[in-house]
Design a protein around this motif. Structure first.
Motif, PDB file in Angstrom:
ATOM      1  N   ASN A  41      16.479  10.421  -5.372  1.00 22.80           N
ATOM      2  CA  ASN A  41      16.240  11.786  -4.910  1.00 22.80           C
ATOM      3  C   ASN A  41      15.122  12.471  -5.692  1.00 22.80           C
ATOM      4  N   VAL A  42      15.002  12.151  -6.955  1.00 23.79           N
ATOM      5  CA  VAL A  42      13.899  12.704  -7.752  1.00 23.79           C
ATOM      6  C   VAL A  42      12.573  12.094  -7.300  1.00 23.79           C
ATOM      7  N   ILE A  43      12.542  10.784  -7.137  1.00 26.12           N
ATOM      8  CA  ILE A  43      11.301  10.083  -6.781  1.00 26.12           C
ATOM      9  C   ILE A  43      10.764  10.540  -5.439  1.00 26.12           C
ATOM     10  N   VAL A  44      11.649  10.680  -4.452  1.00 27.75           N
ATOM     11  CA  VAL A  44      11.181  11.038  -3.105  1.00 27.75           C
ATOM     12  C   VAL A  44      11.033  12.540  -2.907  1.00 27.75           C
ATOM     13  N   GLY A  45      11.426  13.334  -3.897  1.00 29.38           N
ATOM     14  CA  GLY A  45      11.208  14.774  -3.828  1.00 29.38           C
ATOM     15  C   GLY A  45      12.354  15.575  -3.245  1.00 29.38           C
ATOM     16  N   VAL A  46      13.504  14.946  -2.986  1.00 20.99           N
ATOM     17  CA  VAL A  46      14.671  15.668  -2.470  1.00 20.99           C
ATOM     18  C   VAL A  46      15.247  16.576  -3.553  1.00 20.99           C
ATOM     19  N   ASP A  47      15.299  16.074  -4.768  1.00 22.17           N
ATOM     20  CA  ASP A  47      15.794  16.838  -5.917  1.00 22.17           C
ATOM     21  C   ASP A  47      14.625  17.631  -6.485  1.00 22.17           C
ATOM     22  N   ASP A  48      14.764  18.948  -6.497  1.00 21.71           N
ATOM     23  CA  ASP A  48      13.647  19.801  -6.950  1.00 21.71           C
ATOM     24  C   ASP A  48      13.678  20.105  -8.446  1.00 21.71           C
ATOM     25  N   GLY A  49      14.647  19.542  -9.149  1.00 29.88           N
ATOM     26  CA  GLY A  49      14.684  19.707 -10.597  1.00 29.88           C
ATOM     27  C   GLY A  49      15.544  20.839 -11.090  1.00 29.88           C
ATOM     28  N   THR A  50      16.108  21.620 -10.190  1.00 24.86           N
ATOM     29  CA  THR A  50      16.979  22.698 -10.641  1.00 24.86           C
ATOM     30  C   THR A  50      18.325  22.120 -11.043  1.00 24.86           C
ATOM     31  N   ILE A  65      11.970  11.042 -15.163  1.00 23.23           N
ATOM     32  CA  ILE A  65      11.363  10.756 -13.859  1.00 23.23           C
ATOM     33  C   ILE A  65      10.650  11.996 -13.333  1.00 23.23           C
ATOM     34  N   PHE A  66      11.236  13.181 -13.533  1.00 23.56           N
ATOM     35  CA  PHE A  66      10.564  14.419 -13.127  1.00 23.56           C
ATOM     36  C   PHE A  66       9.221  14.580 -13.834  1.00 23.56           C
ATOM     37  N   ILE A  67       9.192  14.291 -15.114  1.00 22.86           N
ATOM     38  CA  ILE A  67       7.946  14.423 -15.881  1.00 22.86           C
ATOM     39  C   ILE A  67       6.866  13.510 -15.302  1.00 22.86           C
ATOM     40  N   MET A  68       7.244  12.263 -15.018  1.00 26.59           N
ATOM     41  CA  MET A  68       6.263  11.324 -14.439  1.00 26.59           C
ATOM     42  C   MET A  68       5.830  11.769 -13.048  1.00 26.59           C
ATOM     43  N   VAL A  96       8.966   2.718  -1.914  1.00 32.88           N
ATOM     44  CA  VAL A  96       9.909   1.747  -2.465  1.00 32.88           C
ATOM     45  C   VAL A  96      11.291   2.382  -2.634  1.00 32.88           C
ATOM     46  N   ALA A  97      11.343   3.596  -3.146  1.00 32.76           N
ATOM     47  CA  ALA A  97      12.633   4.278  -3.357  1.00 32.76           C
ATOM     48  C   ALA A  97      13.354   4.509  -2.036  1.00 32.76           C
ATOM     49  N   ASN A  98      12.607   4.740  -0.985  1.00 29.75           N
ATOM     50  CA  ASN A  98      13.234   4.963   0.316  1.00 29.75           C
ATOM     51  C   ASN A  98      13.810   3.685   0.920  1.00 29.75           C
ATOM     52  N   THR A  99      13.512   2.530   0.353  1.00 36.22           N
ATOM     53  CA  THR A  99      14.073   1.274   0.861  1.00 36.22           C
ATOM     54  C   THR A  99      15.422   0.959   0.218  1.00 36.22           C
ATOM     55  N   LEU A 100      15.847   1.748  -0.775  1.00 40.25           N
ATOM     56  CA  LEU A 100      17.151   1.509  -1.407  1.00 40.25           C
ATOM     57  C   LEU A 100      18.259   1.651  -0.375  1.00 40.25           C
TER      58      LEU A 100
END
Length: 103
Positions: A41-50, A65-68, A96-100
């Protein structure tokens, strides 16, 4: 060893061994899948970090992962040599993350 309701004998000494109860392995696998889902969720942008995660160690990985991701997002908009590579890296990581597959 303690006898649980239903006759199941809890034997924590066998956890993480070939003799572990199947429920132990199922719980471990489910925990790993949940951690993977958080990272995806972090990699694909679903998680906004809040917010934060209850597990201190999982939260450290999440923040890393957010920092990267933020660095790649920031760099891809610049007119530098690496901006194209940053954009491609972020797109590839998302792809790649979306293929999980989570079961």
């Amino acid at each position: 060893m303690a006898l649980q309701p239903g006759g199941y004998t809890d034997n924590p000494e066998t956890d993480n061994t070939p003799k572990a109860h199947p429920a132990f392995r199922r719980g471990k696998i489910n925990g790993l899948l949940e951690a993977l889902a958080l990272m995806r969720n972090v990699i694909v942008g679903v998680d906004d970090g809040t917010g934060t995660n209850n597990s201190e160690e999982v939260e450290k990985i999440r923040r890393s992962i957010f920092i990267m991701r933020d660095a790649l997002n920031h760099a891809q908009d610049k007119s530098t040599y690496l901006s194209k590579q940053c954009k491609e890296a972020l797109e590839e990581a998302t792809k790649v993350a979306n293929t999980l597959r989570f079961q």
